[in-house]
Scaffold this motif. Structure first.
Motif, short mmCIF file in Angstrom:
data_model
loop_
_atom_site.label_atom_id
_atom_site.label_comp_id
_atom_site.label_asym_id
_atom_site.label_seq_id
_atom_site.Cartn_x
_atom_site.Cartn_y
_atom_site.Cartn_z
N ALA A 127 -50.98 -53.51 11.15
CA ALA A 127 -51.46 -54.88 11.41
C ALA A 127 -52.98 -54.96 11.36
CB ALA A 127 -50.96 -55.36 12.77
N GLU A 128 -53.64 -53.79 11.34
CA GLU A 128 -55.10 -53.76 11.42
C GLU A 128 -55.77 -53.24 10.15
OE1 GLU A 128 -57.29 -54.36 14.36
OE2 GLU A 128 -55.53 -55.60 14.67
N PHE A 129 -55.18 -52.18 9.55
CA PHE A 129 -55.86 -51.47 8.47
C PHE A 129 -55.06 -51.47 7.17
CE2 PHE A 129 -57.21 -48.81 12.32
CZ PHE A 129 -58.33 -49.59 12.54
N ALA A 130 -55.77 -51.19 6.06
CA ALA A 130 -55.13 -51.07 4.76
C ALA A 130 -54.22 -49.84 4.74
CB ALA A 130 -56.19 -50.95 3.66
N LEU A 131 -53.10 -49.96 4.04
CA LEU A 131 -52.09 -48.90 4.01
C LEU A 131 -52.65 -47.57 3.52
CD1 LEU A 131 -49.07 -48.39 4.53
CD2 LEU A 131 -48.64 -49.03 2.15
N ALA A 132 -53.49 -47.62 2.49
CA ALA A 132 -54.06 -46.40 1.92
C ALA A 132 -54.89 -45.64 2.95
CB ALA A 132 -54.93 -46.73 0.71
N ASN A 133 -55.62 -46.37 3.78
CA ASN A 133 -56.46 -45.75 4.81
C ASN A 133 -55.60 -45.10 5.91
OD1 ASN A 133 -58.83 -46.66 3.53
ND2 ASN A 133 -58.65 -48.64 4.53
N ILE A 134 -54.47 -45.74 6.25
CA ILE A 134 -53.58 -45.17 7.25
C ILE A 134 -52.94 -43.89 6.74
CG2 ILE A 134 -51.51 -45.59 8.65
CD1 ILE A 134 -52.13 -48.60 8.43
N ILE A 135 -52.51 -43.89 5.46
CA ILE A 135 -51.89 -42.70 4.87
C ILE A 135 -52.87 -41.54 4.87
CG2 ILE A 135 -50.95 -41.72 2.74
CD1 ILE A 135 -49.80 -44.53 2.14
N LEU A 136 -54.12 -41.80 4.49
CA LEU A 136 -55.13 -40.74 4.49
C LEU A 136 -55.39 -40.21 5.90
CD1 LEU A 136 -57.81 -41.85 1.87
CD2 LEU A 136 -56.59 -39.67 1.93
N ALA A 137 -55.48 -41.13 6.86
CA ALA A 137 -55.70 -40.74 8.26
C ALA A 137 -54.53 -39.91 8.77
CB ALA A 137 -55.88 -41.99 9.12
N LEU A 138 -53.31 -40.31 8.39
CA LEU A 138 -52.11 -39.57 8.78
C LEU A 138 -52.12 -38.17 8.19
CD1 LEU A 138 -49.29 -39.36 10.05
CD2 LEU A 138 -48.37 -40.47 7.99
N PHE A 139 -52.44 -38.08 6.90
CA PHE A 139 -52.49 -36.77 6.23
C PHE A 139 -53.52 -35.85 6.88
CE2 PHE A 139 -54.37 -33.95 3.02
CZ PHE A 139 -53.25 -33.22 2.66
N LEU A 140 -54.70 -36.39 7.18
CA LEU A 140 -55.75 -35.59 7.82
C LEU A 140 -55.31 -35.10 9.20
CD1 LEU A 140 -58.91 -37.67 6.82
CD2 LEU A 140 -58.24 -35.43 5.93
N ASN A 141 -54.58 -35.95 9.92
CA ASN A 141 -54.06 -35.55 11.22
C ASN A 141 -53.05 -34.42 11.10
OD1 ASN A 141 -54.63 -36.93 13.98
ND2 ASN A 141 -54.93 -38.54 12.47
N ILE A 142 -52.20 -34.49 10.07
CA ILE A 142 -51.20 -33.45 9.87
C ILE A 142 -51.88 -32.13 9.49
CG2 ILE A 142 -49.24 -32.72 8.45
CD1 ILE A 142 -48.60 -34.85 10.59
N VAL A 143 -52.99 -32.22 8.76
CA VAL A 143 -53.77 -31.01 8.45
C VAL A 143 -54.28 -30.38 9.75
CG1 VAL A 143 -55.90 -30.13 7.39
CG2 VAL A 143 -54.44 -31.73 6.13
N VAL A 144 -54.79 -31.23 10.66
CA VAL A 144 -55.26 -30.76 11.96
C VAL A 144 -54.10 -30.14 12.75
CG1 VAL A 144 -56.25 -31.44 14.18
CG2 VAL A 144 -57.16 -32.41 12.06
N VAL A 145 -52.94 -30.80 12.71
CA VAL A 145 -51.74 -30.29 13.40
C VAL A 145 -51.39 -28.90 12.88
CG1 VAL A 145 -49.23 -30.58 13.60
CG2 VAL A 145 -50.74 -32.52 14.00
N PHE A 146 -51.41 -28.73 11.56
CA PHE A 146 -51.11 -27.43 10.96
C PHE A 146 -52.08 -26.36 11.44
CE2 PHE A 146 -52.24 -24.37 7.62
CZ PHE A 146 -51.03 -23.68 7.51
N LEU A 147 -53.37 -26.69 11.43
CA LEU A 147 -54.40 -25.73 11.85
C LEU A 147 -54.24 -25.34 13.32
CD1 LEU A 147 -57.52 -27.21 10.03
CD2 LEU A 147 -56.26 -25.14 9.41
N VAL A 148 -53.94 -26.35 14.17
CA VAL A 148 -53.76 -26.07 15.60
C VAL A 148 -52.53 -25.20 15.83
CG1 VAL A 148 -53.23 -27.11 17.85
CG2 VAL A 148 -54.99 -28.12 16.39
N LEU A 149 -51.42 -25.54 15.16
CA LEU A 149 -50.19 -24.74 15.31
C LEU A 149 -50.41 -23.32 14.82
CD1 LEU A 149 -47.40 -27.23 14.13
CD2 LEU A 149 -47.89 -26.49 16.46
#
Length: 199
Positions: A127-149
């Protein structure tokens, strides 16, 4: 490409980072491993990404079946985010996490990473941001998740229990601020939609 915005990506990344709270989950991850649970970092992070990615696209359609618009859902989501922020800041448990013995898919991928909070947040962000920006933010978070795990033990030794505690409080405050902003902007949208109908 025109929809890409660094500020939107950063904002969405911070909100998702605070909600997923992978750093705050380090003690849980360590406990799972100590109990003999095997967590495969790539498997857990990739499955989480697939679940959240699919929900990002199908979530709004599911809401349509119940006659709920995205602004109303975003407001409901802002309350959930506010409760999560309170949980992080005050150190209280509001949401229950019923987790069986450790595994990459359950409970790490779901519901620890891809859980109710992340689902609600993704739809609220739409409801706030463009879809492309959310997908990129999600992908970057999953990269962080992988590194932390992958480097849980090293991270714990590096920042210590105090460091994890400070990060949790810091991102709790950010999450609370974002929840308030999310509520105010979407409440204004609802007022704009409903006022002409009242007249």
């Amino acid at each position: 490409m025109a929809d890409l915005s660094f500020l939107e990506i950063l904002s969405a990344f911070i909100v998702l980072f605070a909600v997923i709270d992978i750093l705050g989950s380090i003690p849980i991850i360590i406990n799972i491993r100590e109990q003999g649970g095997v967590i495969k970092s790539f498997q857990a992070s990739s499955i989480s990404f697939v679940i959240l990615f699919i929900f990002l696209f199908l979530g709004e359609a599911l809401l349509g079946l119940f006659g709920v618009d995205i602004s109303s859902f975003a407001i409901a989501g802002s309350f959930v985010l506010m409760l999560m922020a309170i949980e992080m800041i005050l150190g209280v448990q509001i949401f229950k996490h019923d987790s069986p013995a450790g595994a990459s898919i359950v409970p790490v991928a779901f519901p620890l990473i891809a859980g109710a909070g992340s689902f609600t947040t993704l739809l609220a962000l739409r409801a706030e941001f463009a879809l492309a920006n959310i997908i990129l933010a999600l992908f970057l978070n999953i990269v962080v998740v992988f590194l932390v795990l992958n480097y849980t033990d090293k991270i714990e030794r590096l920042i210590g229990a105090g460091g994890v505690y400070v990060l949790k409080k810091f991102f709790g405050i950010i999450l609370m601020a974002m929840a308030i902003r999310l509520f105010m902007s979407n409440f204004a949208n609802l007022l704009i939609d409903f006022l002409p109908k009242i007249r």
